[in-house]
Design an enzyme around this catalytic site. Structure first.
Site, PDB file in Angstrom:
ATOM      1  N   SER A  61       0.844  -1.197   0.000  1.00  0.00           N
ATOM      2  CA  SER A  61       0.000   0.000   0.000  1.00  0.00           C
ATOM      3  C   SER A  61       0.878   1.245   0.000  1.00  0.00           C
ATOM      4  O   SER A  61       2.077   1.187  -0.283  1.00  0.00           O
ATOM      5  CB  SER A  61      -0.945  -0.009   1.205  1.00  0.00           C
ATOM      6  OG  SER A  61      -0.201  -0.094   2.408  1.00  0.00           O
ATOM      7  N   GLY A  63       2.189   3.333   2.268  1.00  0.00           N
ATOM      8  CA  GLY A  63       3.359   3.439   3.124  1.00  0.00           C
ATOM      9  C   GLY A  63       4.555   2.690   2.579  1.00  0.00           C
ATOM     10  O   GLY A  63       5.683   3.205   2.557  1.00  0.00           O
ATOM     11  N   GLU A  64       4.339   1.464   2.098  1.00  0.00           N
ATOM     12  CA  GLU A  64       5.415   0.673   1.520  1.00  0.00           C
ATOM     13  C   GLU A  64       5.858   1.244   0.184  1.00  0.00           C
ATOM     14  O   GLU A  64       7.012   1.106  -0.214  1.00  0.00           O
ATOM     15  CB  GLU A  64       4.961  -0.775   1.349  1.00  0.00           C
ATOM     16  CG  GLU A  64       4.763  -1.538   2.650  1.00  0.00           C
ATOM     17  CD  GLU A  64       3.489  -1.135   3.372  1.00  0.00           C
ATOM     18  OE1 GLU A  64       2.522  -0.702   2.697  1.00  0.00           O
ATOM     19  OE2 GLU A  64       3.456  -1.247   4.606  1.00  0.00           O
ATOM     20  N   MET A  65       4.934   1.910  -0.519  1.00  0.00           N
ATOM     21  CA  MET A  65       5.277   2.522  -1.795  1.00  0.00           C
ATOM     22  C   MET A  65       6.355   3.583  -1.618  1.00  0.00           C
ATOM     23  O   MET A  65       7.285   3.703  -2.433  1.00  0.00           O
ATOM     24  CB  MET A  65       4.027   3.163  -2.407  1.00  0.00           C
ATOM     25  CG  MET A  65       4.251   3.808  -3.757  1.00  0.00           C
ATOM     26  SD  MET A  65       2.985   5.024  -4.110  1.00  0.00           S
ATOM     27  CE  MET A  65       3.429   6.310  -2.943  1.00  0.00           C
TER      28      MET A  65
END
Length: 442
Positions: A61, A63-65
């Site tokens: 999502s 944040g990980e992007m």
């Protein structure tokens, strides 16, 4: 074991599909790229990866992007002949990928974890390496990648107090999955130990720190002029701004009640609410209306929109990817999913901007980050809504205290940066065998 997993996965997939289709329809724009979830890619993508070395990064999502973006920026200069492809799961994150990543970076949806779809996806893209951000473990994807001899990396890896017992309980399944990783970048020694217990090879584990400390200070093209927007809303330039970011169900109502109480003491106070999922904005708006709070939806703001000073109390943000810009202009920040929900959201981003940050008691997904901030006295954790109101009031009335807390927060972030470089070194060493990069002799 694999046959049992695939039988159970198919049952779960069929039963849960209506729920996920409903969620996607609510978020909108789900049709575009939908076939990619089944490993089908268009001609344009296929042409862009033909005869190219590929590194595939996966971000669940938003944040990980941001972590993926940070890694790509660090890897690109060292791997000039490599094309990067980033996958995600949610339409919200895909929208952010399209906005924030340059055109030459491939953007796709991660395939549903059925053997047929996974084989089709990996057979088309044929990556030279795969980088998974945090513990996103899908068995068929990993099994297939391993059978193809593709190096797998797990970065910013952590196992929470809640998830660790589950992985241990099913260790017989997860041992061979975690053992497939060429390199594992753990956030700390505790996570490194846990990852070893569930099957990661000890020699593959590297303690590198938390990549989100680096990702929080990403620089890039500014896409939103918040001061101009606030001017349109009739908010004075010297007004106190309370920003509640990534809020979940129930928290908007709590923040609204706190706002009304504090506005009696601070008449210039303005509230900016940013729900974690923009499709919940209507529900949040209903809560505000019940309290007779005058608010305006961010999506309805047009160039000719203009309110008189004091006409509005609140901006309800029902768009994505803009939270950072609102944090920049906050007087005080509350980080959501920590008061009326469990897990918490990322407090590093507002801290990196030098803002005084508060969050509730439920920060289970950021336990180690919270420990760091609390040990440095660079953030405030409250036990309930009453204490949150008290603490916000104290900060609003005490500029020196706000400045001190914001300065400490920014220093804490700086002290814990550097994980990106350590992670990149781990990846480059693992990629050396694929002739993507030659590790310099020591």
């Amino acid at each position: 074991m694999r046959s049992l997993y695939n039988i159970l996965f198919l049952i779960f997939f069929v039963l849960s599909s209506p729920y996920y289709f409903l969620r996607m329809s609510r978020r909108g724009n789900w049709q575009k790229g939908f076939a990619q979830r089944f490993g089908n890619y268009d001609v344009k993508l296929k042409q862009s990866i033909t005869n190219r070395h590929i590194i595939w990064l996966h971000a669940v999502s938003v944040g990980e992007m941001n972590v993926c973006m940070q890694l790509i920026r660090a890897l690109e200069p060292r791997l000039p002949n490599v094309k990067f492809v980033v996958s995600t799961t949610t339409t919200t994150a895909m929208s952010e990928l399209q906005k924030k990543l340059p055109p030459h970076i491939g953007k796709i949806y991660y395939p549903v974890d059925r053997r047929k779809f996974v084989a089709r996806a990996l057979g088309t893209i044929r990556p030279d390496a795969i980088i998974l951000v945090e513990a996103e473990i899908w068995p068929n994807f990993i099994w297939r990648a391993r059978s193809m001899g593709i190096p797998l990396f797990l970065v910013n890896a952590r196992l929470s107090d809640r998830s660790f017992p589950r992985y241990k309980k099913f260790k017989i399944l997860f041992k061979q999955l975690f053992g497939a990783f060429t390199g594992v970048g753990a956030q700390n020694e505790t996570d490194a130990g846990r990852l070893g217990e569930v099957g990661c090879r000890r020699e593959a584990i590297h303690v590198v720190g938390n990549l989100k400390f680096d990702a929080a200070v990403l620089t890039g093209r500014r896409t939103l002029d918040v001061p101009a927007m606030l001017g349109q809303l009739g908010v004075p330039t010297d007004a106190r701004i309370l920003v509640a970011g990534s809020t979940h169900d129930g928290e908007e109502l709590i923040l609204a009640e706190i706002f009304l109480n504090l506005k009696k003491q601070f008449p210039d106070l303005f509230l900016i609410l940013v729900p974690r999922h923009f499709e919940r904005a209507k529900s949040a708006g209903n809560d505000l209306s019940k309290l007779a709070i005058n608010f305006f939806y961010r999506s309805e703001l047009a160039p000719d929109t203009q309110f008189e000073q004091g006409e509005l109390d609140c901006l309800l943000v029902n768009t994505t990817g803009e939270l950072r810009y609102f944090y920049e202009h906050a007087t005080v920040v509350f980080v959501g999913k920590s008061l009326a929900a469990r897990g918490g959201q990322n407090p590093i981003e507002p801290a990196a901007l030098g803002k005084p940050v508060l969050f509730g008691p439920n920060m289970q997904n950021f336990t180690d980050v919270v420990k760091i901030f609390l040990a440095d006295k660079s953030a405030i954790q409250v036990s309930d809504a009453a204490e949150l109101e008290t603490r916000i009031g104290e900060l609003l009335s005490n500029p020196p205290r706000r400045q001190e807390l914001g300065y400490r927060a920014q220093e804490t972030v700086k002290e814990h940066q550097g994980a990106t470089e350590r992670t990149v070194e781990m990846i480059l060493e693992g990629c050396a065998a694929r002739d993507l990069y030659t590790v310099p002799k020591k």
